[in-house]
Design a protein around this motif. Structure first.
Motif, PDB file in Angstrom:
ATOM      1  N   GLY A 295       0.822  -1.210   0.000  1.00 31.49           N
ATOM      2  CA  GLY A 295       0.000   0.000   0.000  1.00 31.49           C
ATOM      3  C   GLY A 295       0.850   1.252   0.000  1.00 31.49           C
ATOM      4  N   ASP A 296       1.908   1.251   0.794  1.00 34.39           N
ATOM      5  CA  ASP A 296       2.812   2.398   0.858  1.00 34.39           C
ATOM      6  C   ASP A 296       3.524   2.601  -0.476  1.00 34.39           C
ATOM      7  OD1 ASP A 296       4.458   4.400   2.527  1.00 34.39           O
ATOM      8  OD2 ASP A 296       6.015   3.095   1.694  1.00 34.39           O
ATOM      9  N   LEU A 297       3.985   1.505  -1.078  1.00 32.58           N
ATOM     10  CA  LEU A 297       4.687   1.598  -2.358  1.00 32.58           C
ATOM     11  C   LEU A 297       3.768   2.132  -3.448  1.00 32.58           C
ATOM     12  CD1 LEU A 297       7.054   1.084  -4.256  1.00 32.58           C
ATOM     13  CD2 LEU A 297       6.351  -1.320  -4.380  1.00 32.58           C
ATOM     14  N   GLY A 298       2.531   1.657  -3.498  1.00 34.27           N
ATOM     15  CA  GLY A 298       1.594   2.115  -4.516  1.00 34.27           C
ATOM     16  C   GLY A 298       1.310   3.600  -4.424  1.00 34.27           C
ATOM     17  N   ARG A 299       1.149   4.097  -3.201  1.00 36.48           N
ATOM     18  CA  ARG A 299       0.871   5.527  -3.015  1.00 36.48           C
ATOM     19  C   ARG A 299       2.093   6.368  -3.361  1.00 36.48           C
ATOM     20  NH1 ARG A 299      -2.271   2.592   0.320  1.00 36.48           N
ATOM     21  NH2 ARG A 299      -4.348   3.370   0.882  1.00 36.48           N
ATOM     22  N   ARG A 300       3.277   5.898  -2.952  1.00 35.83           N
ATOM     23  CA  ARG A 300       4.500   6.639  -3.276  1.00 35.83           C
ATOM     24  C   ARG A 300       4.710   6.708  -4.789  1.00 35.83           C
ATOM     25  NH1 ARG A 300       8.426   7.370   0.859  1.00 35.83           N
ATOM     26  NH2 ARG A 300       7.771   6.526   2.877  1.00 35.83           N
ATOM     27  N   TYR A 301       4.479   5.577  -5.458  1.00 39.04           N
ATOM     28  CA  TYR A 301       4.677   5.563  -6.908  1.00 39.04           C
ATOM     29  C   TYR A 301       3.696   6.514  -7.601  1.00 39.04           C
ATOM     30  CZ  TYR A 301       4.021   4.337 -11.742  1.00 39.04           C
ATOM     31  OH  TYR A 301       3.864   4.429 -13.096  1.00 39.04           O
ATOM     32  N   ALA A 302       2.407   6.445  -7.203  1.00 40.29           N
ATOM     33  CA  ALA A 302       1.396   7.298  -7.843  1.00 40.29           C
ATOM     34  C   ALA A 302       1.731   8.775  -7.652  1.00 40.29           C
ATOM     35  CB  ALA A 302       0.020   6.984  -7.275  1.00 40.29           C
ATOM     36  N   ALA A 303       2.216   9.137  -6.464  1.00 39.93           N
ATOM     37  CA  ALA A 303       2.578  10.538  -6.207  1.00 39.93           C
ATOM     38  C   ALA A 303       3.789  10.944  -7.042  1.00 39.93           C
ATOM     39  CB  ALA A 303       2.869  10.726  -4.720  1.00 39.93           C
ATOM     40  N   ARG A 304       4.772  10.056  -7.153  1.00 37.39           N
ATOM     41  CA  ARG A 304       5.985  10.349  -7.909  1.00 37.39           C
ATOM     42  C   ARG A 304       5.691  10.442  -9.410  1.00 37.39           C
ATOM     43  NH1 ARG A 304      11.178   8.769  -6.385  1.00 37.39           N
ATOM     44  NH2 ARG A 304      10.314   8.879  -4.268  1.00 37.39           N
ATOM     45  N   ALA A 305       4.807   9.575  -9.901  1.00 35.50           N
ATOM     46  CA  ALA A 305       4.523   9.537 -11.339  1.00 35.50           C
ATOM     47  C   ALA A 305       3.356  10.429 -11.736  1.00 35.50           C
ATOM     48  CB  ALA A 305       4.231   8.092 -11.760  1.00 35.50           C
ATOM     49  N   ASP A 306       2.743  11.090 -10.744  1.00 36.18           N
ATOM     50  CA  ASP A 306       1.557  11.905 -10.997  1.00 36.18           C
ATOM     51  C   ASP A 306       0.478  11.076 -11.701  1.00 36.18           C
ATOM     52  OD1 ASP A 306      -0.007  14.165 -10.878  1.00 36.18           O
ATOM     53  OD2 ASP A 306       0.715  14.973 -12.787  1.00 36.18           O
ATOM     54  N   ALA A 307       0.265   9.854 -11.184  1.00 36.90           N
ATOM     55  CA  ALA A 307      -0.704   8.926 -11.777  1.00 36.90           C
ATOM     56  C   ALA A 307      -2.007   8.941 -10.989  1.00 36.90           C
ATOM     57  CB  ALA A 307      -0.125   7.511 -11.786  1.00 36.90           C
ATOM     58  N   SER A 308      -3.116   8.670 -11.673  1.00 40.50           N
ATOM     59  CA  SER A 308      -4.397   8.559 -10.977  1.00 40.50           C
ATOM     60  C   SER A 308      -4.408   7.267 -10.166  1.00 40.50           C
ATOM     61  CB  SER A 308      -5.555   8.562 -11.982  1.00 40.50           C
ATOM     62  OG  SER A 308      -5.429   7.486 -12.897  1.00 40.50           O
ATOM     63  N   ILE A 309      -5.071   7.278  -9.012  1.00 33.24           N
ATOM     64  CA  ILE A 309      -5.028   6.129  -8.111  1.00 33.24           C
ATOM     65  C   ILE A 309      -6.352   5.962  -7.381  1.00 33.24           C
ATOM     66  CG2 ILE A 309      -4.033   7.526  -6.262  1.00 33.24           C
ATOM     67  CD1 ILE A 309      -2.561   5.051  -5.272  1.00 33.24           C
ATOM     68  N   ALA A 310      -6.705   4.720  -7.112  1.00 32.40           N
ATOM     69  CA  ALA A 310      -7.864   4.400  -6.279  1.00 32.40           C
ATOM     70  C   ALA A 310      -7.391   3.428  -5.210  1.00 32.40           C
ATOM     71  CB  ALA A 310      -8.988   3.775  -7.101  1.00 32.40           C
ATOM     72  N   THR A 311      -7.712   3.719  -3.945  1.00 35.91           N
ATOM     73  CA  THR A 311      -7.264   2.887  -2.833  1.00 35.91           C
ATOM     74  C   THR A 311      -8.440   2.183  -2.172  1.00 35.91           C
ATOM     75  OG1 THR A 311      -7.447   4.685  -1.228  1.00 35.91           O
ATOM     76  CG2 THR A 311      -5.363   4.481  -2.412  1.00 35.91           C
TER      77      THR A 311
END
Length: 389
Positions: free
Chosen positions: A155-171
């Protein structure tokens, strides 16, 4: 009496059934013969599953998850299943395994996979993991990235990646199809939905991990894709060891449980201490006063989700089986090979409980001594097989 009637020895040394369950008799060595139960009863074997990817892949979906002792846990398998169920015949599913990976990637639905053994879920290296995931996304250009939404790194990795890549995300996604994802909102009183985003973090049990097909399971070398590690800005102080006896049974990863067949409680408790396992008990053992009520496992006690659960002298009443339904690996030690718990167990040791406790305690103590001397440590499940065989 007709002496020509052939009788089958119930203690025969075969150790693997058609269901993949092992049967071990103390003092005998199994020949590893697979018992074809289906043919014996005129039934049919399960047909081989078809391959999902039937055309050359033109796009990809990526699944990233940390492994635990070389395997994906149920949550990770569910995230992988979600990607495969949404992928069409021209979309390959690529698994990025953070940690050692020994699973059957094809059986889990992955068409290709990359093993990254340098990343262990017990070590904290967030920046390096984000760099590795970013490199894999750049290499495979996936339509979507799927990950389990947990508190053990994914969960932490997914959020960090989305923030770094400016990607849309759903949790915390609890519902998903090819058009949308949905999650609980307003203190679980409402459902919020949106179009399928770039990164999907799935809640536990949002998808059934059982698949009607298989993947290709091709291994891809990480060299040339994942960059070399850099000096991290974080200092990992490691995980603080905790006495297993102080861990709540609901949170314990390794449990040894005693039933009516355990007569020497001090020896059983000593084994638990040697193995570093939490102690549980059946209702009968608790009612007999051998253990306190907070150790009771079952429908009227506690429900546990241990990775390894060893049941000593427990017959396996339906109430007890309810309490261990979510355990990953169940090992049963019982004189009765037909006890109900044998149907649930991944490994059944047909032997006297006290003899097995003593033998396993000796083997575990020897393994710890070998570790202290720099030798390799034998895993507990392997010890159980070796002691029984």
């Amino acid at each position: 009496m007709n002496d020509n009637i052939k009788r089958i020895d119930p203690r025969r040394p075969f150790i693997i059934t058609a269901d993949g369950l092992k049967r071990i008799t103390l003092g005998e060595i199994g020949n590893g013969t697979l018992l074809d139960i289906a043919s014996m009863h005129g039934g049919h074997k399960e047909a081989a599953k078809p391959r999902r990817l039937t055309k050359p892949a033109t796009r990809a979906m990526l699944v990233a998850a940390h492994t635990d002792r070389g395997a994906l846990n149920d949550h990770g398998r569910q995230a992988l299943a979600a990607a495969t169920l949404l992928a069409d015949a021209e979309t390959e599913v690529v698994l990025i395994a953070f940690g050692e990976f020994k699973d059957d990637a094809a059986a889990l639905g992955a068409d290709r996979y990359i093993e990254l053994p340098q990343f262990d879920r017990c070590n904290f290296a967030p920046d390096e993991e984000v760099r590795a995931l970013t490199a894999c996304v750049a290499a495979f250009t996936p339509v979507h990235v799927f990950m389990p939404d947990n508190a053990t790194g994914d969960g932490d990795l997914g959020r960090r990646y989305a923030a770094r890549a400016d990607a849309s995300i759903a949790t915390h996604v609890v519902e998903i199809d090819k058009q949308h994802v949905a999650l609980y909102a307003q203190a679980n009183r409402a459902i919020a939905s949106r179009a399928l985003p770039d990164v999907v973090l799935l809640a536990p049990n949002a998808v059934d991990a059982k698949l009607p097909f298989v993947g290709i399971g091709e291994s891809v070398k990480a060299e040339g894709i994942v960059p070399a590690a850099k000096l991290s800005a974080y200092v990992d102080l490691g995980i603080e060891e905790m006495d297993a006896a102080q861990v709540a049974l609901e949170e314990a990863d390794f449990i040894v449980s005693a039933g009516n067949g355990v007569s020497d409680v001090p020896a059983f408790e000593a084994l638990a201490s040697t193995l570093g396992a939490a102690i549980g008990a059946s209702r009968v053992a608790v009612d007999d006063g051998k253990f306190t009520r907070d150790k009771q496992i079952g429908a009227t006690g506690k429900t546990v989700e241990a990775s390894v659960y060893i049941a000593f002298g427990i017959s396996g009443a339906v109430q007890h089986l309810q309490g261990i339904k979510d355990c990953r690996h169940v090992i049963a030690v019982n004189l009765d090979a037909s006890a109900p718990i044998a149907k649930r167990a991944n490994l059944t040791i047909v032997a006297d409980t006290q003899e097995t406790i003593k033998a396993l305690a000796d083997a575990a103590a020897a393994a710890r001594a070998a570790k202290a001397n720099g030798s390799s440590v034998v895993q507990t499940a392997a010890l159980a097989e070796g002691v029984a065989a």
